[in-house]
Motif scaffolding. Structure first.
Motif, PDB file in Angstrom:
ATOM      1  N   VAL A 193       0.839  -1.200   0.000  1.00 36.94           N
ATOM      2  CA  VAL A 193       0.000   0.000   0.000  1.00 36.94           C
ATOM      3  C   VAL A 193       0.873   1.249   0.000  1.00 36.94           C
ATOM      4  N   ALA A 194       1.937   1.235   0.768  1.00 35.23           N
ATOM      5  CA  ALA A 194       2.828   2.404   0.855  1.00 35.23           C
ATOM      6  C   ALA A 194       3.440   2.738  -0.494  1.00 35.23           C
ATOM      7  N   VAL A 195       3.860   1.723  -1.245  1.00 33.10           N
ATOM      8  CA  VAL A 195       4.432   1.967  -2.570  1.00 33.10           C
ATOM      9  C   VAL A 195       3.389   2.597  -3.488  1.00 33.10           C
ATOM     10  N   GLY A 196       2.148   2.125  -3.398  1.00 37.43           N
ATOM     11  CA  GLY A 196       1.090   2.716  -4.208  1.00 37.43           C
ATOM     12  C   GLY A 196       0.796   4.154  -3.830  1.00 37.43           C
ATOM     13  N   VAL A 197       0.834   4.445  -2.530  1.00 40.22           N
ATOM     14  CA  VAL A 197       0.560   5.806  -2.061  1.00 40.22           C
ATOM     15  C   VAL A 197       1.692   6.749  -2.438  1.00 40.22           C
ATOM     16  N   PRO A 238      -5.838  14.219  -8.453  1.00 35.36           N
ATOM     17  CA  PRO A 238      -5.845  14.808  -7.113  1.00 35.36           C
ATOM     18  C   PRO A 238      -5.535  13.741  -6.065  1.00 35.36           C
ATOM     19  N   ASP A 239      -4.892  14.133  -4.981  1.00 41.24           N
ATOM     20  CA  ASP A 239      -4.491  13.173  -3.950  1.00 41.24           C
ATOM     21  C   ASP A 239      -5.661  12.315  -3.467  1.00 41.24           C
ATOM     22  N   ALA A 240      -6.810  12.931  -3.259  1.00 36.21           N
ATOM     23  CA  ALA A 240      -7.954  12.202  -2.713  1.00 36.21           C
ATOM     24  C   ALA A 240      -8.383  11.067  -3.641  1.00 36.21           C
ATOM     25  N   GLN A 241      -8.416  11.331  -4.945  1.00 36.73           N
ATOM     26  CA  GLN A 241      -8.806  10.297  -5.901  1.00 36.73           C
ATOM     27  C   GLN A 241      -7.727   9.231  -6.001  1.00 36.73           C
ATOM     28  N   ARG A 242      -6.472   9.637  -6.011  1.00 39.86           N
ATOM     29  CA  ARG A 242      -5.376   8.674  -6.122  1.00 39.86           C
ATOM     30  C   ARG A 242      -5.371   7.719  -4.932  1.00 39.86           C
ATOM     31  N   LEU A 243      -5.538   8.240  -3.724  1.00 43.13           N
ATOM     32  CA  LEU A 243      -5.526   7.385  -2.539  1.00 43.13           C
ATOM     33  C   LEU A 243      -6.679   6.393  -2.564  1.00 43.13           C
ATOM     34  N   ALA A 244      -7.853   6.851  -2.989  1.00 45.17           N
ATOM     35  CA  ALA A 244      -9.002   5.952  -3.069  1.00 45.17           C
ATOM     36  C   ALA A 244      -8.749   4.825  -4.067  1.00 45.17           C
ATOM     37  N   LEU A 245      -8.179   5.157  -5.230  1.00 43.34           N
ATOM     38  CA  LEU A 245      -7.896   4.137  -6.229  1.00 43.34           C
ATOM     39  C   LEU A 245      -6.817   3.166  -5.763  1.00 43.34           C
ATOM     40  N   VAL A 246      -5.794   3.677  -5.090  1.00 40.97           N
ATOM     41  CA  VAL A 246      -4.731   2.806  -4.581  1.00 40.97           C
ATOM     42  C   VAL A 246      -5.314   1.771  -3.629  1.00 40.97           C
ATOM     43  N   LEU A 247      -6.165   2.220  -2.721  1.00 37.49           N
ATOM     44  CA  LEU A 247      -6.730   1.301  -1.741  1.00 37.49           C
ATOM     45  C   LEU A 247      -7.751   0.350  -2.362  1.00 37.49           C
ATOM     46  N   VAL A 248      -8.720   0.892  -3.072  1.00 36.62           N
ATOM     47  CA  VAL A 248      -9.857   0.089  -3.535  1.00 36.62           C
ATOM     48  C   VAL A 248      -9.507  -0.740  -4.768  1.00 36.62           C
ATOM     49  N   ASP A 249      -8.913  -0.123  -5.771  1.00 33.52           N
ATOM     50  CA  ASP A 249      -8.683  -0.836  -7.025  1.00 33.52           C
ATOM     51  C   ASP A 249      -7.354  -1.585  -7.050  1.00 33.52           C
ATOM     52  N   MET A 250      -6.299  -0.984  -6.505  1.00 37.37           N
ATOM     53  CA  MET A 250      -4.997  -1.638  -6.568  1.00 37.37           C
ATOM     54  C   MET A 250      -4.819  -2.700  -5.485  1.00 37.37           C
ATOM     55  N   HIS A 251      -5.450  -2.484  -4.315  1.00 37.89           N
ATOM     56  CA  HIS A 251      -5.232  -3.405  -3.201  1.00 37.89           C
ATOM     57  C   HIS A 251      -6.504  -4.047  -2.683  1.00 37.89           C
ATOM     58  N   ALA A 252      -7.599  -3.891  -3.412  1.00 35.39           N
ATOM     59  CA  ALA A 252      -8.853  -4.587  -3.113  1.00 35.39           C
ATOM     60  C   ALA A 252      -9.341  -4.371  -1.692  1.00 35.39           C
TER      61      ALA A 252
END
Length: 210
Positions: free
Chosen positions: A40-44, A132-146
Motif C-alpha cells: 500500500v505504501a508503494v502505491g501511495v 488529485p491526492d484524494a482520488q489517487r488514494l481511493a484508487l490505490v486502496l480500492v482498485d490496486m489493493h482490493a
C-alpha cells in the motif's frame, strides 16, 4: 498474561499484549502485516525509498500510539490509516523529481514484451500521479489493493459514498489520460465491481467527492 503463543493470537489481543508490556507482541503484528502495508505504501508514495520511510515512520507511530486504539475498527484498518498518513507526510517532504521510479518497473515481466509492459506501467504511474491526492488514494486502496469500500472509508475517514465518488472520478480521469497518451484498455484492476458494491457494513448513497 496469557502464555498462548503469539502466532495464535488475533490482532486485537496482540495489540493489547503490547500495551500491557509484552516486548514481542508488536513484533508479531509487524511480521504479520508488513508486506501488505509495504505494498500500500508503494502505491501511495509512488517511490520505494519514500514508501520505506513512510512504513518505518508509520509502524513507529503505531508502536507508540497503541493505547489510542479503541477497538472500533479492525487493527488492520487502524494500521492502514497510520501508514497512509505517514506516507502522505513523507511524500510531501521527499517527493522526487524523477519520473521513472523503481516501483514502476520492479515487478514487471521479462522477455520480448518487457519494453511494452514498462511503457504501460510508466503511463499508468504518470496518469495516477496526475490525479488529485484524494482520488489517487481511493484508487490505490480500492482498485490496486482490493480494500473494501467501507474499510477504505474508515482508513481515509470519509463516508463510503465519498470513496465511491472519488474512485469513479479517478477512473474516468485515469482512462482519459491514458487514452490521450495512446493507451487503451488499461486501468486499475477490479474497477467495475470493487467500489460500486456495498460492503457488509455499508449502506448505499452518502458523501460527495472532496
Amino acid at each position: 498474561m496469557s502464555t498462548q503463543p503469539l502466532g495464535e493470537l488475533d490482532d486485537r489481543l496482540l495489540l493489547r499484549r503490547h500495551v500491557e508490556g509484552d516486548a514481542d507482541a508488536f513484533g508479531e503484528l509487524y511480521r504479520r502485516h508488513r508486506d501488505r502495508m509495504w505494498a500500500v505504501a508503494v502505491g501511495v508514495c509512488g517511490d520505494r525509498e519514500i514508501a520505506a520511510e513512510g512504513v518505518q515512520e508509520g509502524f513507529i507511530a503505531a508502536f507508540r500510539r497503541a493505547e489510542s486504539y479503541r477497538g472500533q475498527a479492525a487493527v488492520t484498518t487502524w494500521l492502514h490509516r497510520i501508514i497512509v498518513n505517514a506516507c502522505i507526510d513523507a511524500t510531501r517532504r521527499l517527493r522526487p523529481t524523477a519520473e521513472l521510479t523503481e516501483a514502476v518497473i520492479a515487478s514487471g515481466p521479462t522477455g520480448p514484451d518487457r519494453a511494452e509492459q514498462v511503457d504501460t506501467r510508466l503511463a499508468v504511474h504518470q496518469a495516477l500521479w496526475g490525479l488529485p491526492d484524494a482520488q489517487r488514494l481511493a484508487l490505490v486502496l480500492v482498485d490496486m489493493h482490493a480494500v473494501p469500500v467501507a474499510e477504505a472509508a474508515e482508513i481515509l475517514q470519509v463516508p463510503p459514498g465519498t470513496i465511491k465518488s472519488r474512485c469513479a472520478r479517478g477512473r474516468e480521469a485515469l482512462a482519459a489520460a491514458l487514452d490521450g497518451n495512446g493507451f487503451t484498455d488499461v486501468g486499475t484492476s477490479g474497477a467495475p465491481t470493487t467500489s460500486n458494491t456495498p460492503g457488509p457494513h455499508e449502506t448505499k448513497g452518502g458523501g460527495h467527492d472532496r
